[in-house]
Design an enzyme around this catalytic site. Sequence first.
Site, PDB file in Angstrom:
ATOM      1  N   PRO A  49     -10.797  -3.547  19.437  1.00 56.79           N
ATOM      2  CA  PRO A  49     -10.469  -3.507  18.013  1.00 56.79           C
ATOM      3  C   PRO A  49     -10.504  -4.929  17.452  1.00 56.79           C
ATOM      4  O   PRO A  49     -10.599  -5.891  18.225  1.00 56.79           O
ATOM      5  CB  PRO A  49      -9.026  -2.984  18.026  1.00 56.79           C
ATOM      6  CG  PRO A  49      -8.460  -3.482  19.314  1.00 56.79           C
ATOM      7  CD  PRO A  49      -9.613  -3.533  20.303  1.00 56.79           C
ATOM      8  N   SER A  50     -10.408  -5.048  16.143  1.00 54.91           N
ATOM      9  CA  SER A  50     -10.222  -6.387  15.557  1.00 54.91           C
ATOM     10  C   SER A  50      -8.743  -6.740  15.533  1.00 54.91           C
ATOM     11  O   SER A  50      -8.371  -7.904  15.623  1.00 54.91           O
ATOM     12  CB  SER A  50     -10.744  -6.438  14.118  1.00 54.91           C
ATOM     13  OG  SER A  50     -12.126  -6.221  14.095  1.00 54.91           O
ATOM     14  N   TYR A  51      -7.890  -5.689  15.382  1.00 52.05           N
ATOM     15  CA  TYR A  51      -6.447  -5.900  15.216  1.00 52.05           C
ATOM     16  C   TYR A  51      -5.733  -5.238  16.382  1.00 52.05           C
ATOM     17  O   TYR A  51      -5.822  -4.011  16.548  1.00 52.05           O
ATOM     18  CB  TYR A  51      -5.986  -5.326  13.872  1.00 52.05           C
ATOM     19  CG  TYR A  51      -6.756  -5.926  12.718  1.00 52.05           C
ATOM     20  CD1 TYR A  51      -6.416  -7.182  12.225  1.00 52.05           C
ATOM     21  CD2 TYR A  51      -7.858  -5.269  12.173  1.00 52.05           C
ATOM     22  CE1 TYR A  51      -7.153  -7.755  11.192  1.00 52.05           C
ATOM     23  CE2 TYR A  51      -8.590  -5.839  11.151  1.00 52.05           C
ATOM     24  CZ  TYR A  51      -8.239  -7.085  10.664  1.00 52.05           C
ATOM     25  OH  TYR A  51      -8.975  -7.656   9.651  1.00 52.05           O
ATOM     26  N   HIS A  74      -3.895   1.637  16.542  1.00 55.18           N
ATOM     27  CA  HIS A  74      -4.192   2.423  15.342  1.00 55.18           C
ATOM     28  C   HIS A  74      -5.372   3.339  15.652  1.00 55.18           C
ATOM     29  O   HIS A  74      -6.184   3.047  16.531  1.00 55.18           O
ATOM     30  CB  HIS A  74      -4.490   1.511  14.145  1.00 55.18           C
ATOM     31  CG  HIS A  74      -5.622   0.563  14.392  1.00 55.18           C
ATOM     32  ND1 HIS A  74      -5.451  -0.659  15.008  1.00 55.18           N
ATOM     33  CD2 HIS A  74      -6.947   0.668  14.144  1.00 55.18           C
ATOM     34  CE1 HIS A  74      -6.629  -1.263  15.111  1.00 55.18           C
ATOM     35  NE2 HIS A  74      -7.558  -0.477  14.590  1.00 55.18           N
ATOM     36  N   HIS A  76      -2.987  -3.941  17.411  1.00 51.51           N
ATOM     37  CA  HIS A  76      -1.787  -3.124  17.204  1.00 51.51           C
ATOM     38  C   HIS A  76      -2.342  -1.707  17.141  1.00 51.51           C
ATOM     39  O   HIS A  76      -3.214  -1.434  16.294  1.00 51.51           O
ATOM     40  CB  HIS A  76      -1.097  -3.502  15.887  1.00 51.51           C
ATOM     41  CG  HIS A  76       0.038  -2.593  15.543  1.00 51.51           C
ATOM     42  ND1 HIS A  76       1.361  -2.987  15.615  1.00 51.51           N
ATOM     43  CD2 HIS A  76       0.046  -1.295  15.151  1.00 51.51           C
ATOM     44  CE1 HIS A  76       2.136  -1.962  15.271  1.00 51.51           C
ATOM     45  NE2 HIS A  76       1.356  -0.916  14.985  1.00 51.51           N
ATOM     46  N   ASP A 130      -8.071   3.849   4.743  1.00 53.02           N
ATOM     47  CA  ASP A 130      -8.582   2.596   5.285  1.00 53.02           C
ATOM     48  C   ASP A 130      -9.132   1.752   4.127  1.00 53.02           C
ATOM     49  O   ASP A 130      -9.632   2.286   3.135  1.00 53.02           O
ATOM     50  CB  ASP A 130      -9.707   2.911   6.287  1.00 53.02           C
ATOM     51  CG  ASP A 130     -10.113   1.701   7.102  1.00 53.02           C
ATOM     52  OD1 ASP A 130      -9.683   1.619   8.267  1.00 53.02           O
ATOM     53  OD2 ASP A 130     -10.866   0.842   6.589  1.00 53.02           O
ATOM     54  N   HIS A 135     -11.035   2.102  18.504  1.00 54.92           N
ATOM     55  CA  HIS A 135     -12.067   1.096  18.785  1.00 54.92           C
ATOM     56  C   HIS A 135     -11.688   0.309  20.024  1.00 54.92           C
ATOM     57  O   HIS A 135     -10.532  -0.063  20.181  1.00 54.92           O
ATOM     58  CB  HIS A 135     -12.162   0.092  17.630  1.00 54.92           C
ATOM     59  CG  HIS A 135     -13.063   0.524  16.526  1.00 54.92           C
ATOM     60  ND1 HIS A 135     -13.024  -0.039  15.279  1.00 54.92           N
ATOM     61  CD2 HIS A 135     -14.060   1.450  16.489  1.00 54.92           C
ATOM     62  CE1 HIS A 135     -13.935   0.517  14.512  1.00 54.92           C
ATOM     63  NE2 HIS A 135     -14.570   1.438  15.221  1.00 54.92           N
ATOM     64  N   TYR A 136     -12.689   0.010  20.842  1.00 56.01           N
ATOM     65  CA  TYR A 136     -12.480  -0.983  21.875  1.00 56.01           C
ATOM     66  C   TYR A 136     -13.719  -1.862  21.909  1.00 56.01           C
ATOM     67  O   TYR A 136     -14.820  -1.324  22.082  1.00 56.01           O
ATOM     68  CB  TYR A 136     -12.246  -0.348  23.247  1.00 56.01           C
ATOM     69  CG  TYR A 136     -11.661  -1.374  24.192  1.00 56.01           C
ATOM     70  CD1 TYR A 136     -10.335  -1.766  24.073  1.00 56.01           C
ATOM     71  CD2 TYR A 136     -12.449  -1.986  25.153  1.00 56.01           C
ATOM     72  CE1 TYR A 136      -9.804  -2.733  24.903  1.00 56.01           C
ATOM     73  CE2 TYR A 136     -11.908  -2.957  25.985  1.00 56.01           C
ATOM     74  CZ  TYR A 136     -10.587  -3.327  25.852  1.00 56.01           C
ATOM     75  OH  TYR A 136     -10.052  -4.291  26.662  1.00 56.01           O
ATOM     76  N   GLU A 189       0.808  -1.231   0.000  1.00 59.30           N
ATOM     77  CA  GLU A 189       0.000   0.000   0.000  1.00 59.30           C
ATOM     78  C   GLU A 189       0.844   1.285   0.000  1.00 59.30           C
ATOM     79  O   GLU A 189       0.337   2.348   0.349  1.00 59.30           O
ATOM     80  CB  GLU A 189      -0.988   0.009   1.182  1.00 59.30           C
ATOM     81  CG  GLU A 189      -1.913  -1.198   1.196  1.00 59.30           C
ATOM     82  CD  GLU A 189      -3.004  -1.122   2.252  1.00 59.30           C
ATOM     83  OE1 GLU A 189      -3.685  -0.096   2.352  1.00 59.30           O
ATOM     84  OE2 GLU A 189      -3.178  -2.128   2.978  1.00 59.30           O
TER      85      GLU A 189
HETATM   86  P1  M7G Z   1     -10.200  -2.295  14.046  1.00 55.23           P
HETATM   87  O1  M7G Z   1     -10.825  -1.391  15.031  1.00 55.23           O
HETATM   88  O2  M7G Z   1      -9.042  -3.137  14.527  1.00 55.23           O
HETATM   89  O3  M7G Z   1     -11.220  -3.336  13.443  1.00 55.23           O
HETATM   90  O4  M7G Z   1      -9.752  -1.400  12.835  1.00 55.23           O
HETATM   91  P2  M7G Z   1     -12.561  -3.225  12.591  1.00 55.23           P
HETATM   92  O5  M7G Z   1     -12.183  -3.767  11.234  1.00 55.23           O
HETATM   93  O6  M7G Z   1     -13.491  -4.175  13.292  1.00 55.23           O
HETATM   94  O7  M7G Z   1     -13.011  -1.810  12.582  1.00 55.23           O
HETATM   95  C1  M7G Z   1      -8.909  -1.839  11.807  1.00 55.23           C
HETATM   96  C2  M7G Z   1      -9.104  -0.910  10.623  1.00 55.23           C
HETATM   97  O8  M7G Z   1      -8.143  -1.254   9.640  1.00 55.23           O
HETATM   98  C3  M7G Z   1     -10.486  -1.082   9.984  1.00 55.23           C
HETATM   99  O9  M7G Z   1     -11.089   0.172   9.773  1.00 55.23           O
HETATM  100  C4  M7G Z   1     -10.183  -1.841   8.697  1.00 55.23           C
HETATM  101  O10 M7G Z   1     -11.075  -1.503   7.638  1.00 55.23           O
HETATM  102  C5  M7G Z   1      -8.773  -1.400   8.379  1.00 55.23           C
HETATM  103  N1  M7G Z   1      -8.026  -2.421   7.633  1.00 55.23           N
HETATM  104  C6  M7G Z   1      -8.069  -3.754   7.817  1.00 55.23           C
HETATM  105  N2  M7G Z   1      -7.226  -4.360   6.948  1.00 55.23           N
HETATM  106  C7  M7G Z   1      -7.005  -5.803   6.872  1.00 55.23           C
HETATM  107  C8  M7G Z   1      -6.633  -3.384   6.191  1.00 55.23           C
HETATM  108  C9  M7G Z   1      -5.675  -3.404   5.140  1.00 55.23           C
HETATM  109  O11 M7G Z   1      -5.150  -4.440   4.698  1.00 55.23           O
HETATM  110  N3  M7G Z   1      -5.306  -2.181   4.641  1.00 55.23           N
HETATM  111  C10 M7G Z   1      -5.859  -1.002   5.101  1.00 55.23           C
HETATM  112  N4  M7G Z   1      -5.458   0.137   4.542  1.00 55.23           N
HETATM  113  N5  M7G Z   1      -6.770  -0.963   6.101  1.00 55.23           N
HETATM  114  C11 M7G Z   1      -7.150  -2.149   6.636  1.00 55.23           C
END
Ligand code: M7G
Length: 261
Positions: free
Chosen positions: A195-197, A201, A199, A129, A192-193, A109
């Site tokens: 979050p999905s990920y 952000h 790390h 995003d 977010h709490y 990206e």
């Molecule tokens: P989150 O709060 O961890 O989870 O946010 P959510 O998806 O339940 O909101 C992670 C954010 O990263 C989300 O807004 C996703 O749309 C975004 N995201 C996830 N992935 C796998 C990617 C990616 O590969 N590239 C980009 N640019 N954004 C991503």
Amino acid sequence: MDNAVLILEKTSFDNSDLDTVLGDATTFRLQLKNDIYHSYLTRPPPDVNEVKATLVCPATAKHLEKYTQQEMFLVTETEQDYRDITLPFLLESQFSLQWVYNILEGRAEQNHVVFDDPDPENGFVLLPDLKWDQKEATQLYLVAICRRRNIKSLRDLTGNHLPLLENVFFQTQAEVLSHFGVPASQLRCYLHYQPSYYHLHVHITHLAADVPGSGVERAHLLTDVIHDLRRDGDVCRTRPLSFPLRSNDELLARFRDAGRL
Ligand code: M7G
């Protein structure tokens, strides 16, 4: 055969396309007429009628769970719940962070990166995003991914992280203004709490955009987090935090088993 998740979303119209959207090639089929009120189904030409397709492939069982429509339940997690239930769960089961590391290490990206602060402590990468089709600034959705790797979520934040959070907050505002012309007063910057990920952000969306995950049950405004931490550097670690969970989320089962629901 691999599983896959495919999300199809009609993209918003660009105002400059209005002449084409309403041009001669567009057909209108009357659905309802009542007094001055009319509703039509219309088919604008394909070039102004795009569909954004997001594909996750191969998708893990956890992805299928995340994208399946389900009943939601609100959980309130105390400091002890985090230690006893949530933390052990997320250490054994969480989404891969490979996509995050690919961005931070310049492997993916890179042509979309809006801003990159390389400082290992307080730096971050700002980029669109995955959810944003990058067409309209009023639908702006960026994500600021912190360079530091040891902060899982809002729960880990302390007063020591204020320089990082302030750096993300103020630099992001300036960059969004210069790149997209959107002033700080029209931005929603939040964590977010859960979050999905896991790390750290920050989500940055335009105030006019009605985006999923910006509701009070999941979104924490960065400015509020900063002000809270300035008053009490331990507040994120110690305060109860509420969040929604899907009915088939294993974390919900663990809260139930612990008698916390
Ligand atoms: P989150 O709060 O961890 O989870 O946010 P959510 O998806 O339940 O909101 C992670 C954010 O990263 C989300 O807004 C996703 O749309 C975004 N995201 C996830 N992935 C796998 C990617 C990616 O590969 N590239 C980009 N640019 N954004 C991503």
